[in-house]
Design a protein around this motif. Structure first.
Motif, PDB file in Angstrom:
ATOM      1  N   ALA A 182      32.401  28.772  37.679  1.00  0.00           N
ATOM      2  CA  ALA A 182      32.475  30.167  38.117  1.00  0.00           C
ATOM      3  C   ALA A 182      33.455  30.368  39.267  1.00  0.00           C
ATOM      4  CB  ALA A 182      31.087  30.662  38.526  1.00  0.00           C
ATOM      5  N   ALA A 183      33.475  29.465  40.216  1.00  0.00           N
ATOM      6  CA  ALA A 183      34.380  29.622  41.362  1.00  0.00           C
ATOM      7  C   ALA A 183      35.836  29.658  40.912  1.00  0.00           C
ATOM      8  CB  ALA A 183      34.168  28.494  42.365  1.00  0.00           C
ATOM      9  N   GLU A 184      36.162  28.849  39.912  1.00  0.00           N
ATOM     10  CA  GLU A 184      37.536  28.815  39.410  1.00  0.00           C
ATOM     11  C   GLU A 184      37.862  30.074  38.609  1.00  0.00           C
ATOM     12  OE1 GLU A 184      40.215  26.057  36.384  1.00  0.00           O
ATOM     13  OE2 GLU A 184      38.517  25.156  37.465  1.00  0.00           O
ATOM     14  N   SER A 185      36.954  30.505  37.748  1.00  0.00           N
ATOM     15  CA  SER A 185      37.223  31.714  36.965  1.00  0.00           C
ATOM     16  C   SER A 185      37.248  32.953  37.858  1.00  0.00           C
ATOM     17  CB  SER A 185      36.192  31.883  35.843  1.00  0.00           C
ATOM     18  OG  SER A 185      34.887  32.062  36.352  1.00  0.00           O
ATOM     19  N   ASP A 186      36.421  32.972  38.911  1.00  0.00           N
ATOM     20  CA  ASP A 186      36.460  34.094  39.856  1.00  0.00           C
ATOM     21  C   ASP A 186      37.846  34.219  40.477  1.00  0.00           C
ATOM     22  OD1 ASP A 186      33.819  34.751  39.427  1.00  0.00           O
ATOM     23  OD2 ASP A 186      33.070  33.821  41.263  1.00  0.00           O
ATOM     24  N   ALA A 187      38.401  33.102  40.896  1.00  0.00           N
ATOM     25  CA  ALA A 187      39.727  33.119  41.516  1.00  0.00           C
ATOM     26  C   ALA A 187      40.783  33.605  40.525  1.00  0.00           C
ATOM     27  CB  ALA A 187      40.076  31.729  42.035  1.00  0.00           C
ATOM     28  N   THR A 188      40.664  33.191  39.278  1.00  0.00           N
ATOM     29  CA  THR A 188      41.613  33.608  38.241  1.00  0.00           C
ATOM     30  C   THR A 188      41.537  35.108  38.015  1.00  0.00           C
ATOM     31  OG1 THR A 188      41.482  31.457  37.137  1.00  0.00           O
ATOM     32  CG2 THR A 188      42.265  33.317  35.815  1.00  0.00           C
ATOM     33  N   LEU A 189      40.323  35.644  37.921  1.00  0.00           N
ATOM     34  CA  LEU A 189      40.167  37.079  37.689  1.00  0.00           C
ATOM     35  C   LEU A 189      40.628  37.896  38.889  1.00  0.00           C
ATOM     36  CD1 LEU A 189      38.540  36.074  35.195  1.00  0.00           C
ATOM     37  CD2 LEU A 189      37.027  38.026  35.558  1.00  0.00           C
ATOM     38  N   ARG A 190      40.324  37.436  40.083  1.00  0.00           N
ATOM     39  CA  ARG A 190      40.767  38.178  41.269  1.00  0.00           C
ATOM     40  C   ARG A 190      42.286  38.276  41.312  1.00  0.00           C
ATOM     41  NH1 ARG A 190      36.591  34.828  44.217  1.00  0.00           N
ATOM     42  NH2 ARG A 190      34.713  36.135  44.144  1.00  0.00           N
ATOM     43  N   GLU A 191      42.944  37.197  41.005  1.00  0.00           N
ATOM     44  CA  GLU A 191      44.404  37.202  41.023  1.00  0.00           C
ATOM     45  C   GLU A 191      44.964  38.155  39.968  1.00  0.00           C
ATOM     46  OE1 GLU A 191      48.205  34.101  40.592  1.00  0.00           O
ATOM     47  OE2 GLU A 191      46.133  33.374  40.448  1.00  0.00           O
ATOM     48  N   ALA A 192      44.372  38.149  38.776  1.00  0.00           N
ATOM     49  CA  ALA A 192      44.878  38.973  37.675  1.00  0.00           C
ATOM     50  C   ALA A 192      44.579  40.457  37.868  1.00  0.00           C
ATOM     51  CB  ALA A 192      44.282  38.496  36.352  1.00  0.00           C
ATOM     52  N   LEU A 193      43.479  40.772  38.540  1.00  0.00           N
ATOM     53  CA  LEU A 193      43.029  42.167  38.626  1.00  0.00           C
ATOM     54  C   LEU A 193      43.350  42.850  39.945  1.00  0.00           C
ATOM     55  CD1 LEU A 193      39.468  41.789  37.026  1.00  0.00           C
ATOM     56  CD2 LEU A 193      41.649  42.198  35.886  1.00  0.00           C
ATOM     57  N   SER A 194      43.750  42.106  40.944  1.00  0.00           N
ATOM     58  CA  SER A 194      43.885  42.671  42.288  1.00  0.00           C
ATOM     59  C   SER A 194      44.940  43.768  42.384  1.00  0.00           C
ATOM     60  CB  SER A 194      44.200  41.568  43.293  1.00  0.00           C
ATOM     61  OG  SER A 194      45.427  40.932  42.967  1.00  0.00           O
ATOM     62  N   ALA A 195      45.935  43.759  41.496  1.00  0.00           N
ATOM     63  CA  ALA A 195      47.022  44.739  41.587  1.00  0.00           C
ATOM     64  C   ALA A 195      46.727  46.033  40.834  1.00  0.00           C
ATOM     65  CB  ALA A 195      48.319  44.123  41.055  1.00  0.00           C
ATOM     66  N   LEU A 196      45.571  46.162  40.229  1.00  0.00           N
ATOM     67  CA  LEU A 196      45.291  47.338  39.406  1.00  0.00           C
ATOM     68  C   LEU A 196      45.152  48.614  40.218  1.00  0.00           C
ATOM     69  CD1 LEU A 196      42.763  45.892  36.813  1.00  0.00           C
ATOM     70  CD2 LEU A 196      45.247  46.020  36.701  1.00  0.00           C
ATOM     71  N   THR A 197      44.607  48.505  41.413  1.00  0.00           N
ATOM     72  CA  THR A 197      44.455  49.658  42.300  1.00  0.00           C
ATOM     73  C   THR A 197      44.192  49.132  43.705  1.00  0.00           C
ATOM     74  OG1 THR A 197      43.125  51.626  42.830  1.00  0.00           O
ATOM     75  CG2 THR A 197      42.000  49.815  41.729  1.00  0.00           C
ATOM     76  N   GLN A 216      42.322  50.677  45.800  1.00  0.00           N
ATOM     77  CA  GLN A 216      41.090  51.310  46.256  1.00  0.00           C
ATOM     78  C   GLN A 216      40.059  50.282  46.732  1.00  0.00           C
ATOM     79  OE1 GLN A 216      40.474  54.511  46.551  1.00  0.00           O
ATOM     80  NE2 GLN A 216      42.173  55.470  45.472  1.00  0.00           N
ATOM     81  N   ALA A 217      39.392  50.615  47.835  1.00  0.00           N
ATOM     82  CA  ALA A 217      38.472  49.674  48.481  1.00  0.00           C
ATOM     83  C   ALA A 217      37.268  49.332  47.610  1.00  0.00           C
ATOM     84  CB  ALA A 217      38.003  50.248  49.816  1.00  0.00           C
ATOM     85  N   LEU A 218      36.746  50.306  46.847  1.00  0.00           N
ATOM     86  CA  LEU A 218      35.567  50.041  46.030  1.00  0.00           C
ATOM     87  C   LEU A 218      35.863  49.000  44.955  1.00  0.00           C
ATOM     88  CD1 LEU A 218      32.637  50.684  45.360  1.00  0.00           C
ATOM     89  CD2 LEU A 218      33.436  52.586  43.947  1.00  0.00           C
ATOM     90  N   PHE A 219      37.039  49.084  44.359  1.00  0.00           N
ATOM     91  CA  PHE A 219      37.422  48.097  43.345  1.00  0.00           C
ATOM     92  C   PHE A 219      37.573  46.719  43.979  1.00  0.00           C
ATOM     93  CE2 PHE A 219      40.455  45.924  40.526  1.00  0.00           C
ATOM     94  CZ  PHE A 219      39.804  46.082  39.318  1.00  0.00           C
ATOM     95  N   ARG A 220      38.188  46.663  45.151  1.00  0.00           N
ATOM     96  CA  ARG A 220      38.362  45.378  45.833  1.00  0.00           C
ATOM     97  C   ARG A 220      37.022  44.808  46.271  1.00  0.00           C
ATOM     98  NH1 ARG A 220      43.449  43.925  46.705  1.00  0.00           N
ATOM     99  NH2 ARG A 220      45.071  45.472  46.317  1.00  0.00           N
ATOM    100  N   ARG A 221      36.093  45.675  46.589  1.00  0.00           N
ATOM    101  CA  ARG A 221      34.742  45.215  46.924  1.00  0.00           C
ATOM    102  C   ARG A 221      34.113  44.525  45.727  1.00  0.00           C
ATOM    103  NH1 ARG A 221      29.595  49.221  47.686  1.00  0.00           N
ATOM    104  NH2 ARG A 221      27.985  47.635  47.882  1.00  0.00           N
TER     105      ARG A 221
END
Length: 260
Positions: free
Chosen positions: A61-76, A78-83
């Motif tokens: 999970a820790a590895e997949s979390d990092a992968t998803l954060r990197e891929a999704l962080s540029a979508l918006t 907005q603070a709620l999404f980053r939360r």
């Protein structure tokens, strides 16, 4: 099953619908304003079922979390999404939430951290009991965040994450089912939801129900969109169409016309 809404005292529980545009990208979260939904099984570990030969190995999970954060962080920005991106087990959450939405079930347990702070309230308009504008406004910020998602970036993230997401979907007990079909069903459910300028209620003991039995008999996703109000529903439906188009998954039809 009828969904009831506490008239007072009990806290509201989160209810999540989602625009989960396949890269998990367009997760759209909402919270229940009716009584606590029937429990939905907690997100199972995404390694339970034998994976088809074409699936990728699922990382910790820790590895997949990092992968998803990197891929999704540029979508918006907005603070709620980053939360939301700071939560753990993102892969499980995204896939289980998408399955729940597509199947018209409440994925409340997946996103309990988004529990709203303000209580549901009703109002009287012309002698009729209705969902109050204040209750609908609790979802304004979230709907605005979803509307801010960049559909092209969503599609790019989807292509990047597709093997991982589809493999996780298969591991949940849906072997050989295509992820695209699942995401299309989830987005289409949002697109097909009715829009109402005002939703009449009837009080039954300590709970509220929709006065119109046709609305009361709807599924959980459609009923939650009604609770969010027409402004927020239209924002979410527009984003669902944009994301579906960017993903090459065009949705059927247009949103239902507003009615009183």
């Amino acid at each position: 099953m009828a969904f009831a809404l506490p008239a007072r005292s009990r806290p509201l529980w989160p209810w999540t619908l989602g625009l989960l545009a396949a890269g998990g990208v367009a997760l759209f979260v909402i919270h229940a304003t009716h009584k606590e939904p029937a429990p939905v099984a907690a997100a199972p570990a995404v390694a339970a079922s034998p994976a088809p030969a074409t699936d990728v190995a699922l990382p910790p999970a820790a590895e997949s979390d990092a992968t998803l954060r990197e891929a999704l962080s540029a979508l918006t920005p907005q603070a709620l999404f980053r939360r939301w991106l700071q939560e753990d087990h993102l892969l499980d959450t995204l896939v289980v939430t998408t399955v729940n939405i597509a199947e018209d079930q409440s994925p409340a347990r997946q996103l309990t951290f988004l529990k709203p702070h303000r209580r549901f309230t009703a109002a009287r308009v012309g002698g009729e009991l209705v969902i109050s504008p204040r209750s609908e406004a609790r979802y304004d910020a979230f709907a605005s965040v979803i509307a801010s998602l960049d559909a092209k970036r969503v599609a790019s993230a989807y292509r990047t994450l597709h093997p991982l997401l589809e493999s996780a979907y298969h591991a949940l007990g849906y072997p050989d089912r295509p992820l695209d079909e699942l995401v299309t069903r989830a987005l289409q459910r949002i697109e097909d939801a009715p829009v109402r300028d005002q939703v009449a209620l009837r009080q039954s003991g300590s709970v509220y129900r929709f006065a119109d039995e046709r609305l009361e008999s709807l599924g959980g996703v459609e009923k939650q969109l009604l609770r969010m109000g027409p402004r927020n529903t239209r924002l979410l439906q527009a984003e669902a169409r944009e994301i579906g188009s960017a993903l090459g998954l065009p949705l059927r039809g247009e949103p239902q016309a507003t009615a009183h």
